[in-house]
Every structure is written in C-alpha cells, then in structure tokens.
Design an enzyme around this catalytic site. Structure first.
Site, PDB file in Angstrom:
ATOM      1  N   TYR A  51       0.814  -1.220   0.000  1.00 26.44           N
ATOM      2  CA  TYR A  51       0.000   0.000   0.000  1.00 26.44           C
ATOM      3  C   TYR A  51       0.848   1.270   0.000  1.00 26.44           C
ATOM      4  O   TYR A  51       0.395   2.320   0.451  1.00 26.44           O
ATOM      5  CB  TYR A  51      -0.973  -0.020   1.182  1.00 26.44           C
ATOM      6  CG  TYR A  51      -2.162  -0.944   0.953  1.00 26.44           C
ATOM      7  CD1 TYR A  51      -2.932  -0.833  -0.214  1.00 26.44           C
ATOM      8  CD2 TYR A  51      -2.514  -1.901   1.885  1.00 26.44           C
ATOM      9  CE1 TYR A  51      -4.020  -1.673  -0.438  1.00 26.44           C
ATOM     10  CE2 TYR A  51      -3.609  -2.738   1.670  1.00 26.44           C
ATOM     11  CZ  TYR A  51      -4.362  -2.618   0.508  1.00 26.44           C
ATOM     12  OH  TYR A  51      -5.438  -3.432   0.284  1.00 26.44           O
ATOM     13  N   THR A  98     -14.302   0.487  -4.810  1.00 26.52           N
ATOM     14  CA  THR A  98     -13.502   0.459  -3.566  1.00 26.52           C
ATOM     15  C   THR A  98     -14.377   0.630  -2.324  1.00 26.52           C
ATOM     16  O   THR A  98     -14.210  -0.085  -1.332  1.00 26.52           O
ATOM     17  CB  THR A  98     -12.457   1.602  -3.606  1.00 26.52           C
ATOM     18  OG1 THR A  98     -11.670   1.462  -4.789  1.00 26.52           O
ATOM     19  CG2 THR A  98     -11.564   1.573  -2.382  1.00 26.52           C
ATOM     20  N   ARG A 109     -17.595  -6.809  -3.542  1.00 23.45           N
ATOM     21  CA  ARG A 109     -17.517  -5.811  -2.466  1.00 23.45           C
ATOM     22  C   ARG A 109     -18.901  -5.297  -2.073  1.00 23.45           C
ATOM     23  O   ARG A 109     -19.155  -5.027  -0.902  1.00 23.45           O
ATOM     24  CB  ARG A 109     -16.609  -4.671  -2.904  1.00 23.45           C
ATOM     25  CG  ARG A 109     -15.131  -5.066  -2.891  1.00 23.45           C
ATOM     26  CD  ARG A 109     -14.271  -4.012  -3.561  1.00 23.45           C
ATOM     27  NE  ARG A 109     -12.855  -4.183  -3.286  1.00 23.45           N
ATOM     28  CZ  ARG A 109     -11.912  -3.391  -3.791  1.00 23.45           C
ATOM     29  NH1 ARG A 109     -12.227  -2.390  -4.601  1.00 23.45           N
ATOM     30  NH2 ARG A 109     -10.644  -3.599  -3.488  1.00 23.45           N
ATOM     31  N   HIS A 126      -8.640  -7.622  -2.669  1.00 23.30           N
ATOM     32  CA  HIS A 126      -7.825  -6.667  -3.420  1.00 23.30           C
ATOM     33  C   HIS A 126      -7.754  -7.171  -4.855  1.00 23.30           C
ATOM     34  O   HIS A 126      -7.678  -8.377  -5.085  1.00 23.30           O
ATOM     35  CB  HIS A 126      -6.403  -6.604  -2.846  1.00 23.30           C
ATOM     36  CG  HIS A 126      -5.445  -5.900  -3.764  1.00 23.30           C
ATOM     37  ND1 HIS A 126      -5.338  -4.531  -3.798  1.00 23.30           N
ATOM     38  CD2 HIS A 126      -4.616  -6.370  -4.741  1.00 23.30           C
ATOM     39  CE1 HIS A 126      -4.467  -4.194  -4.742  1.00 23.30           C
ATOM     40  NE2 HIS A 126      -4.013  -5.282  -5.321  1.00 23.30           N
TER      41      HIS A 126
HETATM   42  N1  UDP Z   1      -9.380   2.410   1.546  1.00 24.16           N
HETATM   43  C1  UDP Z   1     -10.100   2.932   2.616  1.00 24.16           C
HETATM   44  N2  UDP Z   1     -10.608   4.201   2.509  1.00 24.16           N
HETATM   45  C2  UDP Z   1     -10.447   4.964   1.386  1.00 24.16           C
HETATM   46  C3  UDP Z   1      -9.716   4.409   0.298  1.00 24.16           C
HETATM   47  C4  UDP Z   1      -9.206   3.142   0.415  1.00 24.16           C
HETATM   48  O1  UDP Z   1     -10.267   2.260   3.630  1.00 24.16           O
HETATM   49  O2  UDP Z   1     -10.937   6.105   1.352  1.00 24.16           O
HETATM   50  C5  UDP Z   1      -8.801   1.049   1.661  1.00 24.16           C
HETATM   51  C6  UDP Z   1      -9.697  -0.014   1.014  1.00 24.16           C
HETATM   52  O3  UDP Z   1      -9.604  -1.205   1.798  1.00 24.16           O
HETATM   53  C7  UDP Z   1      -9.035  -0.177  -0.339  1.00 24.16           C
HETATM   54  C8  UDP Z   1      -7.565  -0.003   0.005  1.00 24.16           C
HETATM   55  O4  UDP Z   1      -7.555   1.022   0.994  1.00 24.16           O
HETATM   56  O5  UDP Z   1      -9.330  -1.439  -0.923  1.00 24.16           O
HETATM   57  C9  UDP Z   1      -6.673   0.410  -1.164  1.00 24.16           C
HETATM   58  O6  UDP Z   1      -7.174   1.602  -1.732  1.00 24.16           O
HETATM   59  P1  UDP Z   1      -7.257   1.799  -3.309  1.00 24.16           P
HETATM   60  O7  UDP Z   1      -7.581   3.235  -3.542  1.00 24.16           O
HETATM   61  O8  UDP Z   1      -6.034   1.243  -3.962  1.00 24.16           O
HETATM   62  O9  UDP Z   1      -8.570   0.949  -3.696  1.00 24.16           O
HETATM   63  P2  UDP Z   1      -8.720  -0.461  -4.458  1.00 24.16           P
HETATM   64  O10 UDP Z   1      -7.708  -0.488  -5.558  1.00 24.16           O
HETATM   65  O11 UDP Z   1      -8.499  -1.547  -3.425  1.00 24.16           O
HETATM   66  O12 UDP Z   1     -10.135  -0.461  -4.971  1.00 24.16           O
HETATM   67 MG    MG Z   2      -5.664  -0.100  -5.571  1.00 22.59          MG
END
Ligand code: UDP
Ligand code: MG
Length: 168
Positions: A51, A98, A109, A126
C-alpha cells in the site's frame, strides 16, 4: 485485446467470514486461468510495500493493520494471480467499487463489504487496478518459481551461505 495478469488477495475479513469459495466462484465468471496461488503471512513490511501509494493517507495505519489481519485476529491473506485477455478490467468489474457502499450490490464488495466505525473500507478482496500495478504487486507477493508461467523476465543468481528452512 492483450493477455494480462492481475493480483487478487482475499483479505482477512474475507477469510474470517469464510467467503473464499463464494469469491472464487464469482471470479470464475471472468473465465481466466489461475497461474499462481498461496496463503501468505502478512508482515508489516509487506503490507507497507503493497500500500506504498497510500502512505500519508489518514486511513493508512488502520489499512496496514487491516491487511495484516490485526482487525480480525488472523495474520494471513490468500493470494492469486489470474491471467487472460483483459484480466484487470474483468476482475475489477466483478470485484466492484472500492467503497462497498457505492459498489454494485451484486459485485463481491457490494455483497460482502462494510465500512468500519473507524472508517476503513473492509472490502473483502484486493485486485490490481492497472498493468503497472499488477507487475509491481505480483513481483511483491510471488517468486518466479511460485508461478506456472514465465510472465516477467527472470535472471539466475548464485547465493552462497544462505540459510534456508527445510523439513526436519
Ligand atoms: N481504503 C479505505 N478508505 C479509502 C480508500 C481506500 O479504507 O478512502 C482502503 C480499502 O480497503 C481499499 C484499500 O484502501 O481497498 C486500497 O485503496 P485503493 O484506492 O487502492 O482501492 P482499491 O484499488 O483496493 O479499490
Ligand atoms: Mg488499488
């Protein structure tokens, strides 16, 4: 359309909710092939590398604790590499947005995710969001020998005095 690879992780909430079978059934709709799979203990170092792009976000520390399993008394995730045409988009479509509240209710999700009281999106899985991310993530979670196809260039190195754990 190009053949792509994508990294899927079943996150600790997906595991403790016993959703592995449901998630894999949903992902199978994409008609891709699995070229690698493993159960991984998630160290802080691995979590922070995975991350890295979110370093500094207000939810970062809680997100690291989430992916390390500290919110679910479980220290593992199950990782898969799926391969096939347009794999990244096909998987992201099945996985959903997300934010589980915004995600299509029939997506993984949307069906199984939730937002914790501290605001973290516990969204069960993920999935890589671009080819560039997929390459970085697959190389982070898998060694070349863990995959049944040679998807990225490799090199041979000789390591001497390397300690290795073998079966006793
Ligand atoms: N996440 C969160 N709050 C946010 C954005 C992201 O808790 O406002 C967490 C969520 O679990 C997400 C992960 O951080 O899956 C990684 O974020 P990303 O923006 O990469 O989203 P993804 O690619 O997983 O959809
Ligand atoms: Mg991501």
């Amino acid at each position: 359309m190009a053949v792509e690879q994508t990294l899927i992780l079943i996150k600790p909430d997906g595991l403790v909710k016993s959703l592995t079978g449901n998630i894999l059934s949903r992902l199978s709709e994409a008609k891709l092939i699995i070229v690698g799979s493993k159960t991984v203990r998630v160290s802080r170092e691995l979590a922070e590398k995975h991350y890295k792009h979110l370093t500094g976000k207000p939810f970062f520390e809680e997100l690291i604790r989430y992916i390390m399993g500290e919110l679910h008394s479980s220290n593992r995730v199950v990782a898969f590499v799926y391969q096939g045409e347009d794999a990244i988009k096909k998987i992201r479509d099945i996985v959903g947005d997300t934010n589980p509240e915004n995600a299509n209710p029939v997506s993984i999700r949307g069906a199984y995710g939730r937002i914790t009281t501290s605001g973290v999106f516990e969204n069960v899985v993920h999935a890589s969001s671009s080819n560039e991310d997929a390459e970085i993530e697959i190389k982070l979670w898998f060694k070349p020998e863990d995959l049944v196809e040679d998807i990225y260039p490799t090199k041979e190195i000789t390591v001497s005095n390397k300690k290795e754990i073998v079966w006793a």
